[in-house]
Design a protein around this motif. Structure first.
Motif, PDB file in Angstrom:
ATOM      1  N   GLY A 300      12.685   0.386  13.064  1.00  0.00           N
ATOM      2  CA  GLY A 300      12.353  -0.594  14.091  1.00  0.00           C
ATOM      3  C   GLY A 300      13.072  -0.371  15.399  1.00  0.00           C
ATOM      4  O   GLY A 300      12.841  -1.110  16.361  1.00  0.00           O
ATOM      5  N   ALA A 301      13.925   0.637  15.481  1.00  0.00           N
ATOM      6  CA  ALA A 301      14.663   0.917  16.716  1.00  0.00           C
ATOM      7  C   ALA A 301      13.727   1.508  17.762  1.00  0.00           C
ATOM      8  O   ALA A 301      12.880   2.349  17.464  1.00  0.00           O
ATOM      9  N   PRO A 320      12.503  13.913  17.776  1.00  0.00           N
ATOM     10  CA  PRO A 320      12.389  13.483  16.380  1.00  0.00           C
ATOM     11  C   PRO A 320      13.619  13.887  15.559  1.00  0.00           C
ATOM     12  O   PRO A 320      14.233  14.934  15.802  1.00  0.00           O
ATOM     13  N   GLU A 321      13.938  13.040  14.585  1.00  0.00           N
ATOM     14  CA  GLU A 321      15.025  13.338  13.667  1.00  0.00           C
ATOM     15  C   GLU A 321      14.465  13.528  12.271  1.00  0.00           C
ATOM     16  O   GLU A 321      13.495  12.888  11.866  1.00  0.00           O
ATOM     17  N   ASN A 322      15.085  14.425  11.531  1.00  0.00           N
ATOM     18  CA  ASN A 322      14.625  14.744  10.188  1.00  0.00           C
ATOM     19  C   ASN A 322      14.628  13.498   9.294  1.00  0.00           C
ATOM     20  O   ASN A 322      15.592  12.741   9.259  1.00  0.00           O
ATOM     21  N   GLY A 323      13.503  13.276   8.602  1.00  0.00           N
ATOM     22  CA  GLY A 323      13.417  12.162   7.669  1.00  0.00           C
ATOM     23  C   GLY A 323      12.909  10.879   8.275  1.00  0.00           C
ATOM     24  O   GLY A 323      12.676   9.904   7.548  1.00  0.00           O
ATOM     25  N   LYS A 324      12.718  10.843   9.583  1.00  0.00           N
ATOM     26  CA  LYS A 324      12.252   9.624  10.226  1.00  0.00           C
ATOM     27  C   LYS A 324      10.768   9.720  10.578  1.00  0.00           C
ATOM     28  O   LYS A 324      10.228  10.812  10.795  1.00  0.00           O
ATOM     29  N   ILE A 340      -0.076   3.115  16.510  1.00  0.00           N
ATOM     30  CA  ILE A 340      -0.535   4.312  15.810  1.00  0.00           C
ATOM     31  C   ILE A 340       0.662   5.196  15.487  1.00  0.00           C
ATOM     32  O   ILE A 340       1.678   5.201  16.192  1.00  0.00           O
ATOM     33  N   ASP A 341       0.531   5.946  14.400  1.00  0.00           N
ATOM     34  CA  ASP A 341       1.601   6.841  13.977  1.00  0.00           C
ATOM     35  C   ASP A 341       1.637   8.089  14.842  1.00  0.00           C
ATOM     36  O   ASP A 341       0.592   8.650  15.191  1.00  0.00           O
ATOM     37  N   LEU A 342       2.849   8.508  15.186  1.00  0.00           N
ATOM     38  CA  LEU A 342       2.994   9.795  15.843  1.00  0.00           C
ATOM     39  C   LEU A 342       2.755  10.909  14.821  1.00  0.00           C
ATOM     40  O   LEU A 342       2.972  10.708  13.628  1.00  0.00           O
ATOM     41  N   PRO A 343       2.307  12.074  15.262  1.00  0.00           N
ATOM     42  CA  PRO A 343       2.138  13.193  14.320  1.00  0.00           C
ATOM     43  C   PRO A 343       3.445  13.489  13.604  1.00  0.00           C
ATOM     44  O   PRO A 343       4.537  13.375  14.176  1.00  0.00           O
ATOM     45  N   THR A 344       3.347  13.861  12.352  1.00  0.00           N
ATOM     46  CA  THR A 344       4.546  14.181  11.570  1.00  0.00           C
ATOM     47  C   THR A 344       5.241  15.405  12.144  1.00  0.00           C
ATOM     48  O   THR A 344       4.621  16.460  12.298  1.00  0.00           O
ATOM     49  N   PRO A 345       6.524  15.303  12.486  1.00  0.00           N
ATOM     50  CA  PRO A 345       7.236  16.457  13.052  1.00  0.00           C
ATOM     51  C   PRO A 345       7.381  17.577  12.023  1.00  0.00           C
ATOM     52  O   PRO A 345       7.465  17.341  10.816  1.00  0.00           O
TER      53      PRO A 345
END
Length: 911
Positions: A300-301, A320-324, A340-345
């Protein structure tokens, strides 16, 4: 410039490869990419088409005036093609008209009347291409939507809006239609019959009444989802005098809510790499909507905040940070919200980004995350930048640190789109970005008039000045002068020679307000243009295909003139090798002969034939010639797919261009008064019964009345009967040598229609020999009724071609009968030469103060497609104003012999 010079110049450009100062020795892979790209560009030069129209929209009954420009390479007039095709397609995907224009120095001009019985209220797609361009993606044909309004008397002006909800299996259609008169008064409490139609299929119908505000609500649920792609909403509004006013609207199948798309720079997000992400928010009509919001992670940050900067487009940065996981939360200008979801890094990767803010250099940054850097440290990577298929920059560097940055002088690139690609050592594209490079190198083009203020019908003298930097420019230009009070239009929304050839011709999809980026360029438009580059698709040039040698096959050669070809067979179907075929053009007293090849093919190249000239092909001069059959190869147009909901169309035409339509109605009324004739009573015998399907026993069981009937007069003078049949057959689609029912064809069913001539089953080859003037009528049946024809022949639908009857009482001799029957060895047809052009009519008022015979209501005051500047870069022309007062707008655009582009707008007052 001839073809040889053009190809030489292109090859010379391709050999100029620049490497950066830090680049190391060329590797084999880099050399291979460069060589394959050079070979591709040499063998697949790109042609582009731009068309200027005298107006941005029209009314039924008007005439369209146009000029076409065809360019190649760096926008020089194309030496490749000498023929241009322009198609006029309605919203159901039916080709209504086709122009064939002869290109001289890459240019041509023409006109197209819009008869009231053919062109109805609606939006039409204008598609232009050369035969050479058909080797590539149709997405890069010239495409433009032209709106045509209605000028019917007692005009009802409707506005329709949709709030549909459509899934794969069901659709909820909700439409509100508000009916008002020309003064804005609602048609309250009026009965309306409505129906939703797809081809000849009724999806839903009803009878309702407008409310006190003139609004009609249509609301229904249907499972006929696939049929909605071709559907129209048709309404009959009943007035107090019981008169019914019919209106037809395209049914929108766009999403009911705002659509948002996200575009990470370079193609994807990578863990640990700070990247920019562009977004585009679109309303259901496909146009941008302002948006703002933030990006939050799975806790939620808030990670970033953003606002759109232009037409629903904007950009934000995130690392992006790993796992988020991450969401983009949007609030739109209309108050609606979505997330909407951002693309998975990616866990591991390398990315390329560009900085285009400097006027002189293009900044490149390559960033790899720790995982990728560890695995690929010191390995070579390549950066290649191309524009218009020409590699302008190529560099090799080793990955010595996670971040690599360089600057490329923009002087290496021409004005236009630059594609920058990052490659691995194996030649695989890893990341890509496009940017727009702008130089101050456009033609300095201007118009000036002898005065700034004029009176009605007063003579206007204009001068043209064209310069390339400070040097005079010899070029060809087209000028349109319109009464801006009658033809208002947003200049940012226009399609100009600059916006098309430099921008939209290289991009997929719809570009909203393309001329905004060229009208008054400044730092704001440059920043907005860079965001457009982040959000818009570019696939004209694919390195993956080039490196893997998957180049598009060359199926269509450039046309240097009209070609007539075909095949000669015996009546048993065996090709005739080394057979003689003679071509005769009677009105030119021209005759020539050729021989067929081993497969029976013949070809006459560069045939000089006018638009209406008849051509005769004769193979009688062969042993057994009377038993031979000639078949002419038809020109098959590219598929005319339905463009329902084509972005850029005007949904409520009548209200959107009301001032123009009101003036057009006055013009038509004045013309009708001029041509009114006295009533004449003619007494004669009843017309003889026309031939129809009911005269033939083989067609018993078909419906008494055909679904569609085409009068034989519509085929008069048609060059190739099958082509004209395919163009006019309502509800049918042509593909190859067959016709299909459109709604089945669009749904994926490919069962051809059965074809009969005077009750006899025939095929495509037989239709080739039909004389169009001998056709009485064509009847189209979308099903075979009780005849059983389709079941017996494995077809779907029936076409019956009725040939004209010999008048009763006349005896037919054997010779006459032989003349009536098609001769296989003889083909007479009008091949459809180049469409004629004509001079735009502009009245002359030598004495503007003289009594006026009638009102001059022109909206296009002047049109000239052939303004040629001399060695001093100058030209001049003159014309007379109409009776309209206010602001007149003159638009000039064109190209000089060296490929420099120019566009300019000039205004003056009429009082």
């Amino acid at each position: 410039m001839n073809l040889r010079k053009f190809l030489f110049a292109l090859s010379f450009l391709l050999t100029i490869i620049r490497l950066s100062a830090t680049a190391q020795r060329d590797s084999v892979a880099l050399t291979t990419i460069i060589e394959k790209t050079q070979n591709y560009t040499t063998g697949h030069p790109i042609e582009k088409v731009f068309i200027q129209f005298d107006k941005p929209y029209y009314a039924a009954g008007d005439t369209i005036w146009l000029k076409a420009y065809v360019t190649a390479g760096l926008h020089i007039p194309s030496p490749l093609s000498k023929i241009l095709y322009i198609d006029f397609i309605n919203q159901q995907g039916i080709l209504l008209n086709e122009l064939k224009l002869q290109l001289v120095n890459g240019m041509a001009n023409s006109f197209l009347p819009l008869p009231l019985n053919t062109y109805k209220r609606g939006d039409y797609r204008i598609r232009a291409y050369t035969r050479w361009m058909r080797n590539f993606d149709q997405a890069y044909f010239f495409n433009r939507t032209l709106s045509i309004g209605s000028t019917e008397s007692n005009q009802v002006i409707p506005r329709i809006t949709f709030k549909n909800s459509i899934s794969e299996k069901t659709a909820r259609i909700i439409a509100d239609i508000v009916y008002k008169d020309q003064n804005g008064n609602p048609y309250a409490n009026k009965k309306v019959n409505w129906r939703v139609m797809s081809d000849d299929q009724t999806i839903e119908k009803g009878r309702d009444q407008t409310d006190a505000n003139g609004k009609l609500n249509i609301n229904f649920l249907t499972d006929k989802v696939s049929a909605l792609n071709t559907a129209t909403v048709q309404t009959d509004l009943e007035l107090d005098d019981k008169k019914l006013i019919n209106k037809v609207f395209a049914l929108e199948t766009t999403p009911p809510d705002v659509d948002v798309q996200l575009f990470p720079e370079g193609g994807y997000l990578i863990d640990g790499i700070r990247s920019r992400v562009a977004f585009k928010a679109l309303k259901p009509d496909g146009r941008g909507i302002d948006a703002k919001g933030n990006v939050t992670d799975n806790t939620g940050a808030v990670m970033a905040s953003f606002d759109s900067q232009h037409l629903g487009m904007g950009v934000f940065a995130i690392q992006p940070e790993n796992g988020k996981t991450y969401k983009a939360n949007f609030t739109f200008a209309d108050g609606t919200k979505t997330s909407i979801d951002l693309p998975t890094p990616r866990d591991e990767g390398i990315n390329l980004s560009l900085n285009n803010s400097d006027a002189d250099t293009l900044g490149i940054k390559i960033a790899a995350n720790e995982a990728f850097f560890t695995r690929n440290q010191n390995k070579p990577f390549y950066v290649i930048a191309q524009s218009n298929g020409v590699i302008c920059y190529a560099a090799q560097t080793n990955l010595k640190s996670p971040v690599y940055a360089a600057s490329i002088p923009k002087s290496k690139f021409p004005t236009g789109i630059v594609q920058v690609t990052l490659f691995s050592v194996k030649g695989s594209p890893l990341s890509e970005r496009i940017a727009f490079v702008r130089h101050n190198d456009l033609m300095n083009l201007s118009l000036r008039s002898d005065r700034q203020n004029y009176g009605r019908r007063q003579k206007v003298k204009m001068t043209v000045s064209a310069k390339n930097k400070e040097l005079p420019a010899e070029g060809s230009f087209s000028v349109s002068v319109v009464d801006e009070t009658l033809v208002p239009y947003d200049e940012n929304d226009e399609t100009t020679i600059l916006s098309h050839l430099l921008l939209t011709s290289d991009l997929r999809g719809f570009i909203e307000k393309p001329n905004y980026y060229f009208n008054h360029p400044n730092s704001k438009t440059e920043a907005d243009l860079d965001v457009l580059m982040l959000t818009q698709g570019y696939r004209r040039f694919s390195y993956r295909n080039i490196v893997s040698d998957r180049n598009p096959p060359i199926t269509f050669l450039p046309e240097q003139g009209i070609e007539i070809s075909g095949i000669l067979r015996t009546n048993t179907g065996i090709p005739v090798s080394k057979g003689n075929v003679r071509l005769i053009i009677p009105d030119k007293s021209f005759s020539t002969q050729t021989q067929t090849d081993m497969s029976g093919n013949f070809r006459f190249a560069n045939v000089l034939v006018s638009d209406s000239s008849k051509v005769t092909l004769n193979a009688r001069d062969n042993p057994g010639g009377s038993n031979m059959v000639l078949t002419v190869t038809p020109f098959v147009t590219p598929p005319t797919s339905i463009f329902n909901n084509q972005t850029g169309y005007i949904a409520n035409i009548d209200s959107a261009i009301h001032p123009y339509l009101e003036n057009s109605l006055k013009q038509q009324n004045a013309l009708n008064k001029t041509h009114t004739l006295e009533e004449v009573v003619i007494k004669d015998k009843a017309a003889p019964k026309k031939v129809s399907h009911s005269d033939f026993s083989t067609l018993q069981g078909l419906s008494i009345v055909a679904d569609h009937t085409i009068n034989g007069e519509q085929f008069k003078g048609c060059p190739v009967f099958f082509q004209c049949l395919a163009a006019q057959a309502i509800g049918l689609t042509s593909d190859g040598n067959n016709l299909y029912i459109t709604r089945d064809y669009n749904a994926g069913t490919r069962t051809p229609v059965a074809v009969y001539v005077n009750g006899m089953a025939t095929d495509y080859n037989y239709l080739q020999n039909i004389n169009s003037d001998a056709v009485e009528s064509v009847e189209i049946f979308l099903n075979d009724g009780l005849s059983g024809i389709n079941r017996a022949t494995n077809n779907k639908g029936v076409i019956e071609i009725n040939l004209k009857k010999q008048p009763k009482g006349e005896k037919i001799s054997k010779e006459q009968l032989a003349d009536l029957l098609p001769k296989g060895y003889l083909v007479e047809f009008v091949p459809g030469g180049y469409d004629a052009t004509r001079v735009f009519y502009a009245p002359k008022y030598d004495n503007p103060a003289a009594p006026r015979a009638g009102a001059d209501l022109r909206s296009t005051i002047y049109w000239n497609p052939s303004i040629i500047t001399d060695k001093t870069g100058a030209a001049s022309f003159d014309f007379f104003n109409a009776d309209g007062t206010g602001t007149y707008k003159a638009i000039i655009q064109g190209i000089d012999k060296d490929g420099n582009l120019g566009w300019y707008i000039y205004r003056y007052k009429v009082q």
